[in-house]
Scaffold this motif. Sequence first.
Motif, PDB file in Angstrom:
ATOM      1  N   ILE A   1      14.534  -8.250  30.664  1.00 15.21           N
ATOM      2  CA  ILE A   1      14.711  -9.230  31.735  1.00 15.21           C
ATOM      3  C   ILE A   1      13.411  -9.373  32.528  1.00 15.21           C
ATOM      4  O   ILE A   1      12.817  -8.381  32.956  1.00 15.21           O
ATOM      5  N   SER A   2      13.016 -10.607  32.683  1.00 12.84           N
ATOM      6  CA  SER A   2      11.769 -10.899  33.398  1.00 12.84           C
ATOM      7  C   SER A   2      12.032 -10.963  34.899  1.00 12.84           C
ATOM      8  O   SER A   2      13.057 -11.483  35.340  1.00 12.84           O
TER       9      SER A   2
ATOM     10  N   SER B   1      10.069  -9.439  29.934  1.00  9.86           N
ATOM     11  CA  SER B   1      10.086  -8.345  30.893  1.00  9.86           C
ATOM     12  C   SER B   1       8.765  -7.584  30.832  1.00  9.86           C
ATOM     13  O   SER B   1       8.217  -7.354  29.756  1.00  9.86           O
TER      14      SER B   1
ATOM     15  N   ILE C   1      17.609  -4.697  31.737  1.00 13.13           N
ATOM     16  CA  ILE C   1      16.714  -5.115  32.830  1.00 13.13           C
ATOM     17  C   ILE C   1      15.317  -4.551  32.606  1.00 13.13           C
ATOM     18  O   ILE C   1      14.316  -5.234  32.831  1.00 13.13           O
ATOM     19  N   THR C   2      15.251  -3.337  32.131  1.00 16.64           N
ATOM     20  CA  THR C   2      13.946  -2.703  31.945  1.00 16.64           C
ATOM     21  C   THR C   2      13.181  -3.324  30.793  1.00 16.64           C
ATOM     22  O   THR C   2      11.978  -3.560  30.888  1.00 16.64           O
TER      23      THR C   2
ATOM     24  N   ALA D   1      12.547  -8.555  37.132  1.00 19.78           N
ATOM     25  CA  ALA D   1      13.438  -7.570  37.743  1.00 19.78           C
ATOM     26  C   ALA D   1      13.146  -6.187  37.180  1.00 19.78           C
ATOM     27  O   ALA D   1      12.774  -6.055  36.016  1.00 19.78           O
TER      28      ALA D   1
HETATM   29 MG   LIG Z   1      12.382  -6.258  33.602  1.00 22.55          MG
END
Ligand SMILES: [Mg+2]
Lengths: 337, 337, 337, 337
Positions: free
Chosen positions: C27-28, D28, C23-24, C30
Amino acid sequence: MTTDLRVGVVGAGLMGADHISRITQRISGAVVSAVVEPDAGRAAAAANNAPGAQTFTRIEDAIAAGAVDAVLIATPGQFHAPVLEPALEAKLPILCEKPLTPDSASSWKILELEQKLDKPHIQVGFMRRFDAEYQKLRDLITSGDAGELLMLRAVHRNPSVGESYTQSMLITDSVVHEFDVVPWLAGSGVKTVEVKYPKRNSLSPEHLKEPILVLMELENGVFVDVEMNVSIQFGYQVATEAVFQKGLARIGQPSGLQTWKDGKFEIAEHQSFVTRFASAYDVQIQRWVNAVTAGTLVDGPNSWDGYRVALACEAGVAALDGGIIAVEAPERPAFYA
Amino acid sequence: MTTDLRVGVVGAGLMGADHISRITQRISGAVVSAVVEPDAGRAAAAANNAPGAQTFTRIEDAIAAGAVDAVLIATPGQFHAPVLEPALEAKLPILCEKPLTPDSASSWKILELEQKLDKPHIQVGFMRRFDAEYQKLRDLITSGDAGELLMLRAVHRNPSVGESYTQSMLITDSVVHEFDVVPWLAGSGVKTVEVKYPKRNSLSPEHLKEPILVLMELENGVFVDVEMNVSIQFGYQVATEAVFQKGLARIGQPSGLQTWKDGKFEIAEHQSFVTRFASAYDVQIQRWVNAVTAGTLVDGPNSWDGYRVALACEAGVAALDGGIIAVEAPERPAFYA
Amino acid sequence: MTTDLRVGVVGAGLMGADHISRITQRISGAVVSAVVEPDAGRAAAAANNAPGAQTFTRIEDAIAAGAVDAVLIATPGQFHAPVLEPALEAKLPILCEKPLTPDSASSWKILELEQKLDKPHIQVGFMRRFDAEYQKLRDLITSGDAGELLMLRAVHRNPSVGESYTQSMLITDSVVHEFDVVPWLAGSGVKTVEVKYPKRNSLSPEHLKEPILVLMELENGVFVDVEMNVSIQFGYQVATEAVFQKGLARIGQPSGLQTWKDGKFEIAEHQSFVTRFASAYDVQIQRWVNAVTAGTLVDGPNSWDGYRVALACEAGVAALDGGIIAVEAPERPAFYA
Amino acid sequence: MTTDLRVGVVGAGLMGADHISRITQRISGAVVSAVVEPDAGRAAAAANNAPGAQTFTRIEDAIAAGAVDAVLIATPGQFHAPVLEPALEAKLPILCEKPLTPDSASSWKILELEQKLDKPHIQVGFMRRFDAEYQKLRDLITSGDAGELLMLRAVHRNPSVGESYTQSMLITDSVVHEFDVVPWLAGSGVKTVEVKYPKRNSLSPEHLKEPILVLMELENGVFVDVEMNVSIQFGYQVATEAVFQKGLARIGQPSGLQTWKDGKFEIAEHQSFVTRFASAYDVQIQRWVNAVTAGTLVDGPNSWDGYRVALACEAGVAALDGGIIAVEAPERPAFYA
Ligand SMILES: [Mg+2]
Ligand SMILES: [Mg+2]
Ligand SMILES: [Mg+2]
Ligand SMILES: [Mg+2]
């Protein structure tokens, strides 16, 4: 009761011994009736694998003894002419291992002699034409299903060669096969030959500068490159990619038993021409035997093809020293039409 | 001068005609000396492809005429026994197409008759054992290089079958090959057979319920599944995956000419056993001819193997109706050790 | 200025830490705003990879602090319910790693709780559905281009497992993925489960009896087999073959860099799910984030799917002891239509 | 609360729109904060896919408004310099789609301007370096596991191009990628360029003479050939074979869902760079965003690489008219060490 073709095999070295086993064990309609070999030990060993075969030191003696219906020549190339000449005079059908002779001038003399007969009697042992994948590739080219052929991209990779392998043998011993099969595939002769030198493989014998990249233009404009590599260690690979107007085709890729071991998906690669072309050799000899039995005498590359290859080899050897070398061939005699 | 083995081919249908061409054109050391076939037209057509062959309507006549050194039986299975019996009485070596006979009881009678001779005279025509990939897979299993064998996962997929193909033929005509080759690969006999019914292929002939999945346990604990599929349309595929302790192996995967056309990378798939097993058939017959010539008589599955297959087929046919069916075999007679 | 979804990750073990990095870093839309983990050292290490994230020991505290917009549960299965309940009460969207809960009864209670909300809030982390090849296989099935689907033949092969891996985990930890993805592929639920025991791999931990072969019948008649193998040493392989009326399809085969070395053509095989499903995990989380942001909340398997899987697992575990075990599912609540 | 990198995307054509979607949906830590595009309709359409993004007609305005932290340039090559200059003056990190500028002289001016800053600020969008297979091939070359690299044999095959595609674009638009990636793989710059003309594809636009075969020698002696083909119809293929002292490696081969239909084993081939390099583009942008956020600014080919490519392209275009053209590069400024 049966009337098997009686073949005299001339030369009982590696290749000759292999053909003797082949004819004896796997070829229908033929037996080895004579082994012609000056080395007595080698002759005896070979004859041992051919029940009923006589041994001779000279082809002339085998002919005089009425011992052979046809001749298969498997001596080194420089000894081909002295066998071809008496065999042609005796009007015997001949399967001659490549090359026909070591140079185009001596090949031309053989062609002159042969033309005194009623029809071609010599087939030259370029076995790739009898490989199933080469045949399918040729069918695809001929069919036009993928459009016109534009390029042929060949690779010939050997694990290693001995110290006796010379620089010019890259052309005369190895690329020689492409000089036969490429025109057969593309339906057009070799027009020019050029050689490029990639980074040298330091694992090669010291006197060799290879791999080489051989570039050819064919008379119909098709462009050909041949990567010729004789020290690549991993295995033996002869493969071709054809580039068409509308697609591609590739032969010579890994096949057979697939394994998953030690973290890898694997397929064993060939280690020499012996396995790679085992079936092609069998098919070549069987079809030659059938052609001889049927009276056609030749069913494959003939001596004209062998002569054209000799010319291309001469251009190729010259190209090792640089330049784009033209291959000049005379008109094909009507005899070979 | 040559002493080719004189083979009498019994039955000149599709399979018989194919064997006649094979022996005549590709097998070394053998000729077709007799064609035994009651249908005169068929006999004449077949003999046409075998120069010098005589025709007979009954095997007994060919034997009486002293016309054959060995017999190759290619009639439908129900007609095998009437040929096997006189041939055994005449002490002739026999290559009998599968099955040996249609059931285990009649097969047992053949074994009893054969045991009156000095040694086994019958080889059964399970040709998969002569396919190069099956042989490599067996070598890998035997070597232990990937650890112990745990499972064999076979598929047999046919594009389509005719209306005359019955439900039990899924076992007796198709899975029959696995009943021979699986024990040969795994070194252990079939202990139980079970059949599962996946979703029926509505493209099958109406009276068939297939594909089926045949599950077998071998005596050594190896588990086998065979997907048997006779209406899969796309082509013919016979393939096996072996699951070992430490890895996998797979045979029967696509190979040969690769093409890129119309947005796709493609390899042509086989359409029938004719191309898939062409080489296996040739090798089978050549090795049988060599064995007969050498006096060994059998070099491949013998009649005991054929009997074991008949027992497995009976279990398989029973399993079509449900349940896990045991295969009970007597002790192997020492004669077949 | 930007309004990234604030995700609270519950559980900072192997899987949780992996999701935090994902996620860090990849992932876009979030960010990880909270790490919920009772082990202080583990929590601190994980938070270190998520700049700006707060740490909590209990999900209730993270919720009370208003620190999360959505919850990703990556604790062991037996700890899912205590997180799911407060998260549902707080009306938070949830991505829950498989299984939903360890058994169908506790899963059903979660469904009851969820049905008090306006719509499904829980997505279950069966990531195979997001693998590109599984998606293409499903498209092919749906398209009907190869005819009706008849069979699915899956393999799940692991190099090895630890001593803590139990016999029932063959079902609940491994085959569990097939219980989700097979119905999704075939468009039909699991009707029965049966287990066969091939020869045991002696390289397995002593308390395991595997590989196993799991057989399933789906409600629409499609037949499924799953080879489940956790000690096969060579690598990690998850693959499926689909058998259609008119052809075949296969996913999960070797791909990527091809090498020819040491006599072999090779492709590296995966060693674990980490590389095999790397992209599937990324796509799964990105699509979930997008769905949550868009207010759809779920874009993948929901809790009803998770409940069905729990039922199939219970049948599968029962089947380890023999028999053909039926999977009985209630009607699907309209809430999950 | 989150501090996503605010990227201004310059140019909202096909490539720019693709990058806008990418950054918005899959990258991200970054958002598109500005769309710079003179065409109002195109700008609005693009901004629609980037919630919160402002639109500008000139990069100077976006900079003056303080709307961007970094710039991604996706206009045609001739419009790069007018964006690069103000962006460099504003000390903004830049990802510039290839080419840096259309010629080496204008590229050199950009390098001069950039060298006034504290460190390189420009990354050039050669995405192949971020493709997983190219990376594995480079790792293999670097490892020496297969011995020294001797040759690289690349193919770049496009189904077709529009009428606006010119002869020199074979070099500047297509082979340009090899001019970047080959030195990166081989660890050595391009020394000479030569072009060979195979048989022309009559399906090409009338003004094109292609395919071409581009031959390069690298400074370390590695030899490279690139088959450049833009009308091959069947699909899109970018592949490379590396020839080592002891073996081979190949990337770009067919992978993914395998089907057996209509007599063929098939794998779908790519139809354009969009699918072939989808993942490479994502990785490229994510790593650039991460580098910018970390203050490194560049993580991939820099403007010096872009300048070297411009020099090679000039040699390549000259080589279209014949001859072996040398690529003369100045010393690399220490700034780019
Ligand atoms: Mg992210
Ligand atoms: Mg014969
Ligand atoms: Mg013979
Ligand atoms: Mg983003």
